[in-house]
Scaffold this motif. Structure first.
Motif: not given
Length: 158
Positions: A36-44, A77-90, A96-99
């Motif tokens: 969550f990004v908490r934002l001011s009323e003016a920003c929302v 640093p220790l995260c494996h490089p793997i093939a991603l088959h799908g990424v969804e961002v909403t 009060d901000g953005v979920a």
């Protein structure tokens, strides 16, 4: 029990190592992370009206989140490089901000929780970069994994 067998990312001498996953089964895996990004009323108000001076802040944050998921092994640093088959961002603008939510999918030998967390975090950072002139006090909060599926442990849900 030696240190190497207690902690999977440490060898017998205590040195950091990348875990060998070559013998693990390839399974369909997914992870969902939120934040969550908490934002001011003016920003929302500016986000809802499309009046952010730098442009479409939500679109930029969405693309940044997708790009970040793909670059996770370069950042963790220790995260494996793997093939991603799908990424969804909403991104959901609230009073009060953005979920932010990211769902990442693969068919591989290790999970995608770190990719989902990285996606949410970088989307949040990008959103703040886009709106900082309106709301310099914006705050990122509550970044966490909500659910993961696949692998030997199967489904986990918060």
């Amino acid at each position: 029990m030696s240190m190497g067998s207690e902690f999977t990312h440490l060898d017998a001498t205590g040195a950091a190592r990348m875990v060998d996953v070559s013998q693990k089964n390839v399974t369909t895996r997914s992870a969902v992370a939120t934040g969550f990004v908490r934002l001011s009323e003016a920003c929302v108000k500016a986000l809802r009206a499309g009046d952010v001076p730098k442009g479409d802040a939500l679109a930029v944050a969405r693309i940044a989140g997708i790009m970040a998921a793909k670059r996770t092994p370069d950042l963790v640093p220790l995260c494996h490089p793997i093939a991603l088959h799908g990424v969804e961002v909403t991104l959901d603008v609230r009073d009060d901000g953005v979920a932010i939510a990211a769902t990442v999918r693969t068919a591989d030998r290790t999970g995608v929780e770190m990719e989902a967390l990285t996606s949410v975090t970088v989307a949040a950072l990008s959103l703040i970069d886009m709106v900082k002139a309106i709301d310099p006090a914006a705050v990122i909060t509550d970044v966490r994994v909500e659910e993961k599926t696949g692998g030997k442990t199967g489904r986990w849900h918060r």
